[in-house]
Scaffold this motif. Structure first.
Motif, short mmCIF file in Angstrom:
data_model
loop_
_atom_site.label_atom_id
_atom_site.label_comp_id
_atom_site.label_asym_id
_atom_site.label_seq_id
_atom_site.Cartn_x
_atom_site.Cartn_y
_atom_site.Cartn_z
N VAL A 82 45.48 43.50 49.47
CA VAL A 82 44.10 43.61 48.99
C VAL A 82 43.29 44.40 50.00
CG1 VAL A 82 44.27 41.39 47.79
CG2 VAL A 82 43.30 41.48 50.10
N TRP A 85 37.93 44.76 52.99
CA TRP A 85 36.61 44.20 52.76
C TRP A 85 36.67 42.93 51.92
CZ3 TRP A 85 34.67 43.48 47.91
CH2 TRP A 85 35.25 44.20 46.86
N GLU A 86 37.66 42.79 51.06
CA GLU A 86 37.79 41.58 50.26
C GLU A 86 38.13 40.37 51.14
OE1 GLU A 86 40.26 41.69 46.85
OE2 GLU A 86 39.31 43.46 45.98
N ASP A 87 39.05 40.61 52.09
CA ASP A 87 39.39 39.53 53.01
C ASP A 87 38.18 39.12 53.84
OD1 ASP A 87 42.00 39.22 52.22
OD2 ASP A 87 42.84 40.50 53.79
N SER A 89 35.00 39.60 53.15
CA SER A 89 34.00 38.98 52.27
C SER A 89 34.34 37.53 51.97
CB SER A 89 33.89 39.78 50.97
OG SER A 89 32.96 39.18 50.09
N PHE A 90 35.62 37.27 51.72
CA PHE A 90 36.03 35.89 51.45
C PHE A 90 35.79 35.01 52.66
CE2 PHE A 90 39.12 32.44 51.54
CZ PHE A 90 38.91 31.86 50.30
#
Length: 300
Positions: A82, A85-87, A89-90
């Motif tokens: 992934v 930025w998704e990591d 953000s989470f």
């Protein structure tokens, strides 16, 4: 291996910065008023500026550690399938760790700013620094093993915070006294103020060490659960090493207290006490390092 070393290093930096920041505040708001009742300080404005500068340094070190915390966390959490930025953000918006990390990121610049303001000698600035130092300690507790308590979590979080504050009031204040507060020359006035600081510090140290031992025992038993885990698990063995080194620090402090206070008013006595206190602080840095190792160790 590299990730583990980085995690330990950043945690050690964070603990060291927090302990020194608390020590600077405790020196100015607790030690100095008591010392001033004993003797006047010939160079107090200059010493106060030096201590405030130490506070800025402590906050900056903690801020560097704060940045490294995110690096360590992302490296450990990273999903290669992934976007980065998704990591991130989470972690920031979906976890308690992220909320605490962001709160810490607000507190640290304010703490640095308060210490910078305190260089002008403002008592309000020192009160602000105290508030932000307490905020830093709170964020440390909220990201500690105490958060994993299944019951009485508030109690263990409070115990962890008191443990950290006690370490700062004891070792942090002592570090301030033997660096910024040391005698600048062999004049009677300079030696007298150094002696007054240490005599004013002694009751603070006694209370702090008592709280440190009591809260440490409570937290250690909670994490260890069963006595054999002290020698059968890696966590327990590191904890025993930490406690053993801490006992040596306690003994060094006791010896300095019993033998040093009586000879503080002489040049030779002041020098001897300062050297012993420096060794005490140096050994305590080792205790902080072992504490950082424990934070990233698996509990039994």
């Amino acid at each position: 291996m590299t990730e583990s070393l980085l995690a330990t290093f950043q945690q050690w930096l964070l603990f060291s910065g927090a302990v020194l920041a608390v020590g600077c505040v405790a020196w100015r708001l607790i030690v100095v008023p008591r010392a001033s009742d004993l003797v006047s300080a010939p160079r107090f404005p200059a010493i106060e500026r030096a201590v405030a500068t130490l506070g800025v340094l402590a906050g900056t070190v903690a801020l560097v550690a704060w940045v490294l915390r995110m690096v360590v966390q992302v490296r450990g959490f990273r999903d290669p399938f992934v976007p980065l930025w998704e990591d991130v953000s989470f972690l920031l918006f979906e976890t308690t760790w992220g909320s605490v990390w962001m709160a810490q990121g607000v507190v640290l610049p304010l703490l640095i700013g308060a210490f910078a303001w305190a260089r002008a000698g403002s008592r309000a600035a020192w009160r602000a620094a105290m508030a932000f130092a307490l905020g830093l300690v709170a964020t440390l507790s909220l990201s500690s093993h105490a958060m994993g308590a299944e019951s009485a979590r508030a109690f263990y979080l409070t115990a962890d915070a008191i443990h950290a504050l006690a370490a700062g009031c004891w070792i942090g204040s002592l570090a301030v006294i033997v660096t910024a507060g040391r005698p600048s020359d062999s004049s009677d006035e300079s030696l007298a103020f150094f002696a007054a600081q240490l005599r004013a510090f002694s009751p603070v140290a006694i209370v702090s060490v008592s709280a440190l031992i009591a809260m440490g025992a409570v937290l250690a038993w909670t994490y260890i659960v069963a006595l054999p885990n002290l020698w059968l698990t890696g966590y327990g063995r590191v904890l025993m090493a930490k406690v053993s080194l801490a006992v040596l620090v306690f003994l060094a402090g006791l010896i300095n207290w019993r033998r040093g206070l009586a000879v503080l008013d002489t040049t030779d006595g002041s020098t001897t006490v300062r050297r012993r206190a420096a060794l005490e602080v140096g050994a305590a840095v080792g205790v902080l390092l072992l504490t950082a190792v424990l934070v990233h160790s698996v509990k039994p």
